[in-house]
Each structure stands twice: as structure tokens, then as C-alpha cells.
Scaffold this motif. Sequence first.
Motif, PDB file in Angstrom:
ATOM      1  N   THR A   7     -20.423 104.488  24.992  1.00  0.00           N
ATOM      2  CA  THR A   7     -21.526 104.178  24.132  1.00  0.00           C
ATOM      3  C   THR A   7     -22.809 105.360  24.174  1.00  0.00           C
ATOM      4  O   THR A   7     -23.526 105.681  23.171  1.00  0.00           O
ATOM      5  CB  THR A   7     -22.350 102.800  24.689  1.00  0.00           C
ATOM      6  OG1 THR A   7     -21.392 101.826  24.851  1.00  0.00           O
ATOM      7  CG2 THR A   7     -23.631 102.470  23.985  1.00  0.00           C
ATOM      8  N   ILE A   8     -22.985 105.929  25.161  1.00  0.00           N
ATOM      9  CA  ILE A   8     -23.668 106.836  25.412  1.00  0.00           C
ATOM     10  C   ILE A   8     -23.309 108.296  24.647  1.00  0.00           C
ATOM     11  O   ILE A   8     -24.014 109.196  23.956  1.00  0.00           O
ATOM     12  CB  ILE A   8     -24.004 107.558  26.966  1.00  0.00           C
ATOM     13  CG1 ILE A   8     -24.599 106.470  27.856  1.00  0.00           C
ATOM     14  CG2 ILE A   8     -24.929 108.551  27.173  1.00  0.00           C
ATOM     15  CD1 ILE A   8     -25.935 105.760  27.268  1.00  0.00           C
ATOM     16  N   ARG A  33     -21.249 108.213  22.206  1.00  0.00           N
ATOM     17  CA  ARG A  33     -21.599 108.048  20.596  1.00  0.00           C
ATOM     18  C   ARG A  33     -22.965 108.121  20.134  1.00  0.00           C
ATOM     19  O   ARG A  33     -23.029 109.029  19.259  1.00  0.00           O
ATOM     20  CB  ARG A  33     -20.906 106.666  20.461  1.00  0.00           C
ATOM     21  CG  ARG A  33     -19.539 106.309  20.244  1.00  0.00           C
ATOM     22  CD  ARG A  33     -19.316 105.043  20.019  1.00  0.00           C
ATOM     23  NE  ARG A  33     -19.562 104.359  18.718  1.00  0.00           N
ATOM     24  CZ  ARG A  33     -19.193 103.127  18.403  1.00  0.00           C
ATOM     25  NH1 ARG A  33     -18.533 102.320  19.209  1.00  0.00           N
ATOM     26  NH2 ARG A  33     -19.573 102.744  17.125  1.00  0.00           N
ATOM     27  N   ARG A  34     -23.944 107.770  20.935  1.00  0.00           N
ATOM     28  CA  ARG A  34     -25.200 108.216  20.716  1.00  0.00           C
ATOM     29  C   ARG A  34     -25.292 109.689  20.619  1.00  0.00           C
ATOM     30  O   ARG A  34     -26.137 110.161  19.858  1.00  0.00           O
ATOM     31  CB  ARG A  34     -26.080 107.330  21.509  1.00  0.00           C
ATOM     32  CG  ARG A  34     -27.540 107.559  21.565  1.00  0.00           C
ATOM     33  CD  ARG A  34     -28.265 106.799  22.760  1.00  0.00           C
ATOM     34  NE  ARG A  34     -29.576 107.170  22.720  1.00  0.00           N
ATOM     35  CZ  ARG A  34     -29.969 108.368  23.373  1.00  0.00           C
ATOM     36  NH1 ARG A  34     -28.977 109.123  24.074  1.00  0.00           N
ATOM     37  NH2 ARG A  34     -31.432 108.828  23.397  1.00  0.00           N
ATOM     38  N   ASP A  93     -34.897 105.684  19.442  1.00  0.00           N
ATOM     39  CA  ASP A  93     -34.045 106.837  19.190  1.00  0.00           C
ATOM     40  C   ASP A  93     -34.513 107.094  17.730  1.00  0.00           C
ATOM     41  O   ASP A  93     -34.141 106.675  16.718  1.00  0.00           O
ATOM     42  CB  ASP A  93     -32.358 106.746  18.928  1.00  0.00           C
ATOM     43  CG  ASP A  93     -32.059 106.641  20.647  1.00  0.00           C
ATOM     44  OD1 ASP A  93     -32.452 107.591  21.550  1.00  0.00           O
ATOM     45  OD2 ASP A  93     -31.100 105.779  20.907  1.00  0.00           O
ATOM     46  N   HIS A 101     -33.787 109.530  15.693  1.00  0.00           N
ATOM     47  CA  HIS A 101     -32.928 110.018  14.910  1.00  0.00           C
ATOM     48  C   HIS A 101     -32.121 108.648  14.072  1.00  0.00           C
ATOM     49  O   HIS A 101     -31.297 108.905  13.273  1.00  0.00           O
ATOM     50  CB  HIS A 101     -32.058 111.079  15.398  1.00  0.00           C
ATOM     51  CG  HIS A 101     -31.165 110.433  16.369  1.00  0.00           C
ATOM     52  ND1 HIS A 101     -31.565 110.227  17.664  1.00  0.00           N
ATOM     53  CD2 HIS A 101     -29.693 109.910  16.640  1.00  0.00           C
ATOM     54  CE1 HIS A 101     -30.555 109.980  18.516  1.00  0.00           C
ATOM     55  NE2 HIS A 101     -29.628 109.705  17.821  1.00  0.00           N
ATOM     56  N   LEU A 102     -31.911 107.610  14.855  1.00  0.00           N
ATOM     57  CA  LEU A 102     -31.406 106.306  14.288  1.00  0.00           C
ATOM     58  C   LEU A 102     -31.938 105.729  13.342  1.00  0.00           C
ATOM     59  O   LEU A 102     -33.251 105.409  13.529  1.00  0.00           O
ATOM     60  CB  LEU A 102     -30.653 105.562  15.446  1.00  0.00           C
ATOM     61  CG  LEU A 102     -29.769 106.365  16.488  1.00  0.00           C
ATOM     62  CD1 LEU A 102     -29.488 105.330  17.597  1.00  0.00           C
ATOM     63  CD2 LEU A 102     -28.538 106.899  15.807  1.00  0.00           C
ATOM     64  N   PHE A 115     -27.004  99.935  18.900  1.00  0.00           N
ATOM     65  CA  PHE A 115     -26.936 100.769  20.073  1.00  0.00           C
ATOM     66  C   PHE A 115     -27.489  99.986  21.179  1.00  0.00           C
ATOM     67  O   PHE A 115     -26.691  99.776  22.247  1.00  0.00           O
ATOM     68  CB  PHE A 115     -27.874 102.113  20.016  1.00  0.00           C
ATOM     69  CG  PHE A 115     -27.628 102.771  21.315  1.00  0.00           C
ATOM     70  CD1 PHE A 115     -26.595 103.392  22.019  1.00  0.00           C
ATOM     71  CD2 PHE A 115     -29.015 103.001  21.879  1.00  0.00           C
ATOM     72  CE1 PHE A 115     -26.893 104.080  23.102  1.00  0.00           C
ATOM     73  CE2 PHE A 115     -29.239 103.707  23.080  1.00  0.00           C
ATOM     74  CZ  PHE A 115     -28.032 104.300  23.741  1.00  0.00           C
ATOM     75  N   ARG A 125     -24.825  97.457  22.262  1.00  0.00           N
ATOM     76  CA  ARG A 125     -23.665  97.849  22.994  1.00  0.00           C
ATOM     77  C   ARG A 125     -24.308  98.259  24.313  1.00  0.00           C
ATOM     78  O   ARG A 125     -23.513  98.090  25.348  1.00  0.00           O
ATOM     79  CB  ARG A 125     -23.484  99.309  22.274  1.00  0.00           C
ATOM     80  CG  ARG A 125     -22.238  99.041  21.258  1.00  0.00           C
ATOM     81  CD  ARG A 125     -21.493 100.184  20.661  1.00  0.00           C
ATOM     82  NE  ARG A 125     -22.356 101.301  20.173  1.00  0.00           N
ATOM     83  CZ  ARG A 125     -22.926 101.327  19.098  1.00  0.00           C
ATOM     84  NH1 ARG A 125     -22.258 100.943  17.973  1.00  0.00           N
ATOM     85  NH2 ARG A 125     -23.469 102.575  18.569  1.00  0.00           N
ATOM     86  N   LEU A 126     -25.235  98.733  24.512  1.00  0.00           N
ATOM     87  CA  LEU A 126     -26.077  98.954  25.906  1.00  0.00           C
ATOM     88  C   LEU A 126     -25.829  97.685  26.664  1.00  0.00           C
ATOM     89  O   LEU A 126     -25.761  97.726  27.916  1.00  0.00           O
ATOM     90  CB  LEU A 126     -27.544  99.514  25.842  1.00  0.00           C
ATOM     91  CG  LEU A 126     -27.716 101.011  25.635  1.00  0.00           C
ATOM     92  CD1 LEU A 126     -29.242 101.313  25.634  1.00  0.00           C
ATOM     93  CD2 LEU A 126     -26.926 101.838  26.785  1.00  0.00           C
TER      94      LEU A 126
END
Lengths: 251, 321
Positions: A5-6, A8-9, B89, B91-92, B100, B103-104
Motif C-alpha cells: 500500500t505504501i 503504491r502510494r 496526499d 497529488h492524489l 488509499f 487500504r491503510l
Amino acid sequence: MDTLTIFRRAVGWRFHNRITIAVTLLQPVLWLVLYSLTAGPAMKLQGIENYTAFLFPGLVVLVSFSACGSGGMMNYMMKADGSFYRILTAPVRRGSIVLGQMLEAVLCSLFEVAVMAVISLFFSVKFPQTPGRLALLLVLAGCGAFLTAGLSYGISLALPNEMIYETAMNALALPVFFLSAALFPASQAQGVLSILIRLNPFTYLIGSMRALMLRGEIHPRETAAVILGFLLLGVLAFRWSAGLLEKETRR
Amino acid sequence: MDAIRVTHVTKQYPNGVLALKGLSLSVQTGEIFSLLGQNGAGKSTLIRILTTYLRPTSGEVTVLGRDVVREGAAVRSRIACAAQQVSLDSHLSLAENMRFQARLYRIPKEEGKRRMEELISAFGLEEFRNRPAAACSGGVKRRLDIALAILSHPGILFLDEPSAGMDVRSRLTMWEMLKQIRKEFGTTILLTTHDLEEAGCLSDTVCIIKDGREAAQGSPEALKSVLRRDMVCVQFSSGDEARRYLPLFLEEFPQNKPFVRDREIFWNAAGGDGGIGPAAAFLLRQRLPFVGVRIARPSMEDVFLRLTQEEMREEETTWTR
């Protein structure tokens, strides 16, 4: 899973900040093109037929420092936009946070090495033809990048701001590059310089890559020692970085 | 059961600043708990300790029965936080930020998608879905930040000044969302705020922090009753006019310490001859051009100022907004 996950980010961050790839490639490519052409004739007198090929392994180290250095810069940007805090308060292991970012820096380094490889083809540089040897070259480059990624991550946590970080990374990368076998054969160095070059682990990494590229030679013991040594140093750098990240929450 | 228990907690930063000085408080499971305090009172430091980002220098802190120092990882899996600084984030895109976050917190893909759609709709973020966070306004970023914190359906939700930078509509939407989350999932919500209306309307319990210690804790109504007295309020047509006539009131009702706020002169109705009757008689005798006179109940603002400001009584005579 967390690491992925990290990772991909971080890849997303790199893709968004594509300019970092161009900027970190610039200096090694200038060395590859301009310096090899300028110094090539003089090096021919020393018995080095293709100085661009000779220089290439050293530039792999230089490009790793550049690419991984910009990976460390990501921490400062994350702190500024607050996402650093969000991730640290999420149920993600500290080690996964560090490893995810380190692996992205390794991937970026390998990508930049590939770009340099394509450019160097125009200068008659020959790469190993067999997949095994090519893979070994990538493993060696990856091991170097893994260590520099760990160091960059840790240094970015240890230093208070980007400006000091940049200065520190330059102060580390340039001596590592110049006090190694990157520009000339280690055997030609004398005195203190020779001792310093032999103490630099990157000398052996460059030596292994160079033997593979120029002569197609693999010295199993030496190569294994280099890979294991760099993996060990990389793991130590990773643990140091993860410790520093944990310390961020113990202030 | 206490969702959060803070016992005699101190926090001293490496630079010597003592942010918390023996703070104790408890938050019941399922309640909305507001921390009120001036800048530098220690609210954000407390949130950072509760979210395991900082360690207390001394004292004990448990979150959902777990010690934040020894069992930080277990605590983190049950909480979420929207910090004072928007933490996206940049940029997202908004949708990518949400994916994200899902998923975290290891939310299954389909479930994450369902929650994402629900939150995008509830927070009015549809038109910004694919826009990079960096290109959104402060209010939109704030809404997204809170939506991200809610996405994991945490046991405790920490919100550090959640309404900062929000327009009225977004703020009301957020209040409704918070009430709904509490009702639907039994989520305990701890928020810090400067907005006294927010604290009063939203909270079951309010804790006022002053200089790193709790000054008072209770329901908004209980805190209002701390003052235990009504105020007499004389309204003028402007603040200048109110200030011009203030000396007359100070002379007539010296024990009640009149003071000006906006275009009104206030004083405590209790004590001396400061009730509404003497006030009306005084106004008519002096033929002052007042607009109205009323009895005002103390607001959260009055409670807050009373408990947080040093030398309140002296300041009341000169303080204006």
C-alpha cells in the motif's frame, strides 16, 4: 500488504512529481555523455577501450544517490501536507512505511539506470546478453540502491529541514562517488587515497558490475560477498530508519 | 465504560515547553466530547497523545481500555483522526485519497467502495471526486479530511478543530454526519474547537482546558449553570454609543461591574441593586437612548471567558469585541 500500500502510494507520488526523475537523471547523464567523451581518449592510453562502459557502473551508484535522495525529500513534503501524521496514526507498521518507500526509491533508481543504459547504447556500450547476467547486473544495482534508499530515509528523518538534508546528501554522495573506483581503476590509486577507496563498499559493487559488463566475468565468491554485504548494510540502514520513525512518536 | 481515560498527564516537549500539567479527564463511550481552550492550552498536544503520535511525559492514558504507550498499535487500529492541519496526499485525487485510506485501514474493496460513495454524497464532494486534492479549496479539503477519518468507522474519532475553514452549510452537514455516525455506529467523538456554538450544540460533555489543566468539565447546560446568575443587558444602537454611556453604568452599579460587548452593556443581575427593576428606573431617569433592555442567560461564551481569562473582572470593564 501494508508495504505494498505504501509502495503504491509512493509510486503515485513519484509519477505525480515526474520532474524528480528528470532532475535526478540529469547529472549522471551529463557525466555519462560529456565526461566519458572528454576523458575517453586519455583513458584509452591507460588501456580502457570504452570509457563510457567503464564509467557506467559508477554512474549507477551516482544515480541511486540522486533518485533515493529525492525519495527522502518525500518525507519533508509529507510532513508539510500532513499526510505523514495521517499514516503514522493509521494501523500500519513502522517497518512497512519505511520499506514501502525504500522499495519505491529502488524501483526509481532501476528505472533511471535503464534510461542511462539506453543512452549508453549510443556510445557502443555492450550489456550482458544472457538474461541471467542481465538479472545479476540489476540485482547488484538494486542492492546499492537499497542501501542508499535506507540511508536517505534515515537522514531525512534525522535532519530538521530540506536544505540541511540536501547539503548532507551531497556531502555523502560526492565523497562516496569520488572516493571509489567510479572514475578510474582502483589499482591506480596510491597512498591514503587507495586506503579510502578500499574502505568504500561501493568500490566493490562497482568492481563487480564492471567485471560483468566489460569482461562478462562473474566471480561467484566476490559477487556473493558484495550482494550479501550490501543487503546486510541495507537492512541495517532500514532498521536505523524504522527506529528513527518510531522515535518520531516518542518525542 | 470510559472510552478514554486521562489521568494526571503531563507533557513536556524537548524544548522545555510544558504543554500539559497534570490533566485528567474521562470520555464516556458513545458520547461527543468537546475540548475547549485558548490557543496553546494543550488541546492539540492531548489529541496527539491520544492518537499515539506523541508520548506523555508522565501520567496514564488509556483509549478503549488500551494503554496508548504500551499498546499503541492496538489503539491505532480502533481510532481515526482528522488533525488540525488538513492531512491529505495533495497529488492524489479525492477518490484516490479515499481508496488509499481504505487500504491503510484494510477495508475490503467492495465495502470501501460503498463507504466512499456514501461519504462523497454526504459531504457533497461529487464534483471534486477526480480533482487532485491540491486543486481544491480549503473547505473542500477539510470536508474530505473528515470523510477520510470517518471512512474506517473508528471506535473513537478525533477531530482537531473540524469546522475550521468550513462554510456554514458544510459545518451543519458535518454536525449532522457526526450525530449520525454516533447514532449508527456508537462512535465516540472527541473534538477540539474554538467554536463555542459548535461545542454547545453538538456535545454531550464539554471540557474547558486552561494552561494544560482542566478548568471545568460537564454538560453544556451544567457548565452554563456554573455562573449561576443571569445578566442584565441594555442594548444601544451602536458599540460607540454603548461605550460612551458605560461610565454612567459603572458609577450607578459599581458592585455589578458593567462591561460592553458589541453594542450592549452587560452586568450581573445578582448582587447590589443591579436587577432589572433598578436598571429600568436608572435608564428612564437618565433618559438614555437605549434600544432595549433584557435579562440574558449566560452563554457558553460567557462560561468559557469566565473560566479561561485571567483577571476576568478587571478585563470586563474594558473588554469589547
